[in-house]
Design an enzyme around this catalytic site. Sequence first.
Site, PDB file in Angstrom:
ATOM      1  N   HIS A 143       0.819  -1.203   0.000  1.00 23.03           N
ATOM      2  CA  HIS A 143       0.000   0.000   0.000  1.00 23.03           C
ATOM      3  C   HIS A 143       0.860   1.264   0.000  1.00 23.03           C
ATOM      4  CE1 HIS A 143      -3.975   1.821   0.776  1.00 23.03           C
ATOM      5  NE2 HIS A 143      -3.220   2.816   1.186  1.00 23.03           N
TER       6      HIS A 143
ATOM      7  N   GLU B 115      -8.643   7.585  -4.745  1.00 24.07           N
ATOM      8  CA  GLU B 115      -8.222   6.450  -3.925  1.00 24.07           C
ATOM      9  C   GLU B 115      -9.228   5.314  -4.061  1.00 24.07           C
ATOM     10  OE1 GLU B 115      -6.116   5.171  -1.977  1.00 24.07           O
ATOM     11  OE2 GLU B 115      -4.825   6.683  -1.085  1.00 24.07           O
TER      12      GLU B 115
ATOM     13  N   HIS C  40     -11.067   2.062  -1.797  1.00 27.04           N
ATOM     14  CA  HIS C  40     -11.320   1.543  -0.451  1.00 27.04           C
ATOM     15  C   HIS C  40     -12.147   0.283  -0.595  1.00 27.04           C
ATOM     16  CE1 HIS C  40     -11.536   2.867   3.964  1.00 27.04           C
ATOM     17  NE2 HIS C  40     -10.284   2.789   3.612  1.00 27.04           N
ATOM     18  N   ASN C  41     -11.532  -0.743  -1.199  1.00 26.34           N
ATOM     19  CA  ASN C  41     -12.302  -1.893  -1.640  1.00 26.34           C
ATOM     20  C   ASN C  41     -12.608  -2.894  -0.537  1.00 26.34           C
ATOM     21  OD1 ASN C  41     -11.944  -0.658  -4.079  1.00 26.34           O
ATOM     22  ND2 ASN C  41     -10.164  -1.874  -4.597  1.00 26.34           N
ATOM     23  N   HIS C  42     -11.570  -3.382   0.124  1.00 24.92           N
ATOM     24  CA  HIS C  42     -11.816  -4.432   1.107  1.00 24.92           C
ATOM     25  C   HIS C  42     -12.661  -3.968   2.280  1.00 24.92           C
ATOM     26  CE1 HIS C  42      -8.332  -7.023  -0.619  1.00 24.92           C
ATOM     27  NE2 HIS C  42      -9.456  -7.119  -1.298  1.00 24.92           N
TER      28      HIS C  42
ATOM     29  N   ASP D  74      -6.367  13.422   1.962  1.00 26.74           N
ATOM     30  CA  ASP D  74      -5.265  13.541   1.003  1.00 26.74           C
ATOM     31  C   ASP D  74      -5.201  14.967   0.457  1.00 26.74           C
ATOM     32  OD1 ASP D  74      -4.037  11.026   0.982  1.00 26.74           O
ATOM     33  OD2 ASP D  74      -5.571  10.183  -0.318  1.00 26.74           O
TER      34      ASP D  74
ATOM     35  N   GLN E 274     -13.397   0.425   9.982  1.00 27.62           N
ATOM     36  CA  GLN E 274     -13.276   1.823  10.356  1.00 27.62           C
ATOM     37  C   GLN E 274     -14.620   2.506  10.142  1.00 27.62           C
ATOM     38  OE1 GLN E 274     -10.320   2.860   7.551  1.00 27.62           O
ATOM     39  NE2 GLN E 274      -8.970   1.239   8.237  1.00 27.62           N
TER      40      GLN E 274
ATOM     41  N   GLU F 250      -5.042   2.889  12.388  1.00 27.90           N
ATOM     42  CA  GLU F 250      -5.534   3.681  11.261  1.00 27.90           C
ATOM     43  C   GLU F 250      -6.808   4.427  11.625  1.00 27.90           C
ATOM     44  OE1 GLU F 250      -5.505   1.097   7.828  1.00 27.90           O
ATOM     45  OE2 GLU F 250      -3.336   0.830   7.985  1.00 27.90           O
TER      46      GLU F 250
ATOM     47  N   GLN G  33      -9.444   7.135  12.006  1.00 25.61           N
ATOM     48  CA  GLN G  33      -9.736   8.170  11.014  1.00 25.61           C
ATOM     49  C   GLN G  33      -9.573   9.578  11.593  1.00 25.61           C
ATOM     50  OE1 GLN G  33     -11.011   7.297   7.699  1.00 25.61           O
ATOM     51  NE2 GLN G  33      -9.922   5.537   8.459  1.00 25.61           N
TER      52      GLN G  33
END
Lengths: 262, 958
Positions: free
Chosen positions: B227, B292, B294-296, B316, B449, B519, B521
């Site tokens: 990543h 970006e 954020h699939n999984h 970002d 998340q 991670e 947020q």
Amino acid sequence: MARPRALIVRSAGTNCDAETAYAFDSCGAQSTILPSQPFLERPQILADYQILAIPGGFSYGDDILAGKVFGLELATHAGEEIVRLVKRGGVVIGICNGFQILVQMGLLPGLAKPFGEPEVTLTDNDVHKYQDRWVRMQVVSDACVFLRKGETLFAPAAHGEGKLVPRDEAMRLRLHQTGRVVLRYVGPNGEENPPFPHCPNGATDAIAGLTDATGRILGLMPHPERHFFPWHHPTWTRDGLAELTDGRKLFERGVQAVTAAG
Amino acid sequence: MATRPGFPDAAAAKLAQEIARLLGRPIGVEMVRGYAIAFANPDLPRDDVGAKLLHAVLADPVLHTSRVLRADDAVPVGRDGWRRIDVVRRPGVMDPAAMSVLRALAAVGLKPVSARTYRAIRVQDAHDAAELQRIGERCLANPLIEEVRVDPREAVVPFQDLAPAPFQRVEVALRGVDDVALQKISKDGMLALDLAEMRAIQAHFRSEGRDPTDVELETLAQTWSEHCKHKTLTSRVTITGDGAPRQYDNLLKETIFAATVQLDRDWCLSVFRDNAGVIAFDDEFAVTFKVETHNHPSALEPYGGAGTGIGGVIRDTLGTGLGAKPILSTDVFCVGPLAMQPDELPPGTLPPRRILQGVVAGVRDYGNRMGIPTCNGAVFVHPDYRTNPLVFAGNVGLIPRDKIAKGARKGDKAFVLGGRTGRDGIHGATFSSLSLDSSSSSVASGAVQIGNAIEEKKLLDAVLDARDRGWFTSVTDCGAGGLSSAIGEMGEELGADIELANVPLKYQGLTAGEIWISEAQERMVVAVNPAHADELRALCSIHGVEATELGTFTGSGRLRLTFDGQPVADMAMTFLHHGIPKHSRTATVTKVAESDVALPAGLDPNRLLLELLASPDITSKEEIVRQYDHEVLAGSVVKPMVGPGGFGPSDACVTAPRLGSRRGIAVGCGMSPTTGATDPHAMALLSVDEAVRNVICVGGRFDRLALLDNFAWPSVDDEATLGSIARCAEGCRDAALAYGTPFISGKDSLHNQTRTQSGVIRIPPTLLVSAIALLDDVTCAVTMDAKRADDLLLLVGETRREFGGSRLHQLLKLDGGRVPRVELQKAKALHESVARAIATRKVRAAHDLSEGGLAVAVAEMCLAGGLGAALHLGSVPRPSGLDDDLTLLFSESAPRYLLEVAWDDVDAVTRSLAGVPHAVVGSLTQAPVVTISGLTPRPLLQVDLAALTRSFRTGLDF
């Protein structure tokens, strides 16, 4: 004459403050954007202003109820100062979340007394989802300084909780009798009580905006600041660019109202 | 809290529909909102006072009834025959509303200690507890993050805080072990480091004469992760299988990035360097753009995953330069067929319909709350996305040109701003799937998340406010890898001393390592000029944002971490950032033979057109778009849906971000996931070309157009898959060079596949290309809706028989066919000519031909504008010998545009198009019907506008 001063109060989650300030500035006012904390600590500063605007957004995430938490804070800490502003000829506008806040504060419609028991509420749209779409509104009363009876206001509505519901039938009737109802959604050809999507939320009697007893407080769900430039209009590429937009007219009147009052 | 009888409850009505759909019978539903509030004994309000105040604060006095219960009171169910389901968050899952509850109660003078919010429903005439459980899990809760309690006996109570974790320094004995043990250490620690990398680490610590700590090893794993480092795309690749073998020392750098370097546009201000690409906007401002995936997370918890996807890409933007202001979001979803039922899917997979519901709601709630308009996007449906959906989220920012350069200086303080740190997202889903079944609060379900948009909005306001005062020298977001990546990157040149015990926590019990890589947020890291540290704290406090000093950027070149003063890591930044061994790989390009496939005889063009208009990739996305605020910030010029009815599918959006200025940007995208398996190079060209066409259609400048790439691929662990991604990268390079349109930012997401009992399901190789183009004056913008009867329709570009991956083939369930080939040099001239024609203001409407070809494009223009059209295929530009009506109607050759031009202007527009294949193919009509006559001059297709509109507005069923 000095430019009237507009205070744009924002809380965590407010997100239409910049364009609301821009609208007032380009209509002759001079605006200041202030976060809620310094304002709630020193609400007396409102004495230096003629206009108070509560812009759209999601104050405190609209947790509990749309506009509830910020409404409680404003009523508790700045209620008196806001009433005083209106008494000395100032104006107040609450747009979208700002309208929800004015309602939750008990300032609109304010039939019994300001900050009393809530008389109406703004709740989930009938379609139960957020909707961003342009709506046509008819000004149905001359009671409010921001509006002229008979005119229409075309602007985007963008909300999930805009359905106005009065406490009971008696309250519904009084809203009309006392001229508190100033804006109602209409169909493309002015039809009253139109269905979805022309009335985007299922509001009682298609009510889109209310004023108070003085006519100097306006709360409305749709966003006049988003129909400010002619290129905001959804069909300007067909119909051309308008000279004067509906949204601009509303802000100009608000500024004129405090200029005339002195 | 429940709704008074006789008053509306739209939420309950909608839920009742969902449950009826699940059970196949109607059922009565009432919704209850619950607040569990803890008071310290002396502050407990008297029963009567408390009930009144709590009702006034937490209920809507007009709509709601409420009851105040003590923790030991029986849980009320209500009337006879009704049963109750509570849905409560699992421990550690964010509860953003709880803070607002405390705040609101404080406003009326109450002093609660803690609060927790939950939901419940009352259900009439449920069959049994199993049915209630099913309702709870399918319609109400995601079991990953919420617990369903059927007929609960006990009231929900607020959480108790955990005890602080006892400090432990752990060293990992690495120096003396063999390769097998090295691999085991990587696997057991979920480090995802391969043997070569583990050996490099071993060698490094041997040279240091010590073993690494667990935190050091974890830091290396995060920094060297796919990543963060993009190991696959930056590896040394030798390509074989299509002509002479060739080698790239760094695939990405020598293809896509090299094209940008070669093009050397002076308006590219910062590319492939910062968190987003930056291009010039006007003399004072630049725009930034980043997309970006954020699939999984979205596969597991679509709502939270999509929300945090938007949240992440917004950070970002905020972490680009010294902070850009987010002004516009984009979203693209790829999901499985929406009709798929749970029994057609591997166990544990959410049905595509539920995934789409969740991601739409996630983008809506996060994006709308942030006050950033979501203006452009797409939805693609393909069976191979059924277990692994793709969620792309993009964000455009506006930044003063003098705020683009950044760099921490020696002595600057490292601050973390924003949300508190919890176990969120540690090791992603792997970690938390171990803990999710447990109801013990000692294991927080951090896997998923959950975002808090308001926390991020406050953070955004505070960062931009501080930026304008010049108080910090660098800023970046805490994304993947959390603080470890943010501080590691910011201190790469300088080194940093960080005290991890200073990091504010959501709850106690985190170890030093967990704090370092969490991670969580809504956090940003800034390097603060020490002279302004106190001012920054005060400013953040006004915005309601926590600002905490963690340490100093030292100049030592080492990353030194302590926990309560005890050292847990001390590593050279050079090893951390440059110690990773270079990967060398071989890629094989596999040519897939292509040939024309005969279409079945007797097809009815009318029906094909109507079915195509209603098919998933083409049908109206109005249902989604209207749920997004696409007009906040008052920059909207061309909306996602256009025309008098407000449902015409716009090719791209146009925004004028500086209030009062007419300068604007157009944002669009291109994607062709059905062609990549056959020819990834052709897919790249098609995707770039479509993105370019889309922004040109609304008036974007071709000579001020920048691109972004997002590769979403299955695991690239074999030569053929590496070959496909390499060919795609070469395609991006070739298109960028030919068009003169540089890529400015990109991202890859690999491993998009799912292991099931019956084998591995791999997504189709997917490239998303996003485009951003400048408009000098937004009042030159054009929309795709047909404007006036009698105007002429000009078709620009050549039509060939190219049905490979087409929507017609999908509809007819045909494989094969030739994939559309973009001839780059000819295409470039074509785009230039069309952009020139549009700039003369003589084009009344412009629409690109993509999915469904000419027939769909003309239908869309007509239904958007409320007009009919009469077309003759005889004049369609095409190679000689092509004499097939269905090809001319539905082939997906590119590039092609359809332009509406008034009779008086047709000569001028035709002059702009000199040298480019084009022809007048028909005209618009007042009569609301689309008529197309074929090559033999007889009616081929004739459909009422009303029928076309109805088909197009079918929408996705989700």
